[in-house]
Design a protein around this motif. Sequence first.
Motif, mmCIF file in Angstrom:
data_model
loop_
_atom_site.group_PDB
_atom_site.id
_atom_site.type_symbol
_atom_site.label_atom_id
_atom_site.label_comp_id
_atom_site.label_asym_id
_atom_site.label_seq_id
_atom_site.Cartn_x
_atom_site.Cartn_y
_atom_site.Cartn_z
ATOM 1 N N ALA A 92 0.814 -1.207 0.000
ATOM 2 C CA ALA A 92 0.000 0.000 0.000
ATOM 3 C C ALA A 92 0.850 1.261 0.000
ATOM 4 O O ALA A 92 0.481 2.280 -0.592
ATOM 5 C CB ALA A 92 -0.931 0.005 1.224
ATOM 6 N N ASN A 93 2.005 1.210 0.660
ATOM 7 C CA ASN A 93 2.888 2.375 0.768
ATOM 8 C C ASN A 93 4.327 1.873 0.714
ATOM 9 O O ASN A 93 4.921 1.556 1.743
ATOM 10 C CB ASN A 93 2.631 3.124 2.082
ATOM 11 N N PRO A 94 4.903 1.767 -0.499
ATOM 12 C CA PRO A 94 6.220 1.138 -0.653
ATOM 13 C C PRO A 94 7.393 2.015 -0.239
ATOM 14 O O PRO A 94 8.322 2.272 -1.014
ATOM 15 C CB PRO A 94 6.256 0.805 -2.149
ATOM 16 N N ARG A 95 7.353 2.474 0.979
ATOM 17 C CA ARG A 95 8.464 3.209 1.576
ATOM 18 C C ARG A 95 8.642 2.689 3.003
ATOM 19 O O ARG A 95 7.684 2.252 3.644
ATOM 20 C CB ARG A 95 8.208 4.720 1.603
ATOM 21 N N ALA A 96 9.880 2.756 3.500
ATOM 22 C CA ALA A 96 10.144 2.226 4.836
ATOM 23 C C ALA A 96 11.325 2.945 5.459
ATOM 24 O O ALA A 96 12.057 3.684 4.792
ATOM 25 C CB ALA A 96 10.405 0.720 4.773
ATOM 26 N N ALA A 97 11.501 2.712 6.760
ATOM 27 C CA ALA A 97 12.632 3.247 7.505
ATOM 28 C C ALA A 97 13.235 2.114 8.332
ATOM 29 O O ALA A 97 12.518 1.283 8.884
ATOM 30 C CB ALA A 97 12.208 4.401 8.410
ATOM 31 N N MET A 98 14.563 2.089 8.383
ATOM 32 C CA MET A 98 15.302 1.102 9.170
ATOM 33 C C MET A 98 16.101 1.814 10.247
ATOM 34 O O MET A 98 16.615 2.909 10.014
ATOM 35 C CB MET A 98 16.284 0.326 8.291
#
Length: 215
Positions: A92-98
């Motif tokens: 749904a929201n192809p962004r992320a944070a690690m």
Amino acid sequence: MPLSLAQMRRDYCRDGLPDAGAPDDPLALFGQWLQQARDTEQPPVEANSMCLATVDEHGQPHCRVLLLKGVSEAGLTFFGNYQSAKGEELAANPRAAMTFFWPALERQVRIEGPVARLAPRLSDVYFDSRSLASRLGAWASPQSQPLADRLQLESLLASAASRFDGQPLPRPEHWGGYCLRPQRLEFWQGRSDRLHDRLDYRLRDGAWQRARLAP
């Protein structure tokens, strides 16, 4: 008497992060720090463990710990069930944070960027490298779905083992890898009196720009 949560703190004085020693390529610095963490951290701490944050279609953030499985010029890779809550959020929201935290080195790294699925052949290679039990688990577990009890999960595992008994065990189509392509990396080195070092790299027009941030 044990310390209260408000009283729990430590002074960081192991190292610094000077601008002069920071490379232009943040992935090079990340690789150095990750290797140092592998050489320094002791079990049960895993140097490649990270918090992965995603956001669902309603804007609700979610965070969990998992393992980094690869670093290259293309980005950072990890694996999981595409039908899990994590998989649905990334669809749904192809962004992320690690976020990586290495206590022994008093260091933290934050990484943000878009995420895409790996090519199937790359997911196949990693899947085949896993233990038989882990591969069976990928077939058995309806990840993030409710279970009646532990026995139900064990029954699903037994069914998967019976299904593939004496046969090749292929990768399930619903399981595979992701690659996060970094657009921002922030390196945090603990310093005394909470005056920590923070170097922030951002990708702009195809080039990395670095800035020092106030702690």
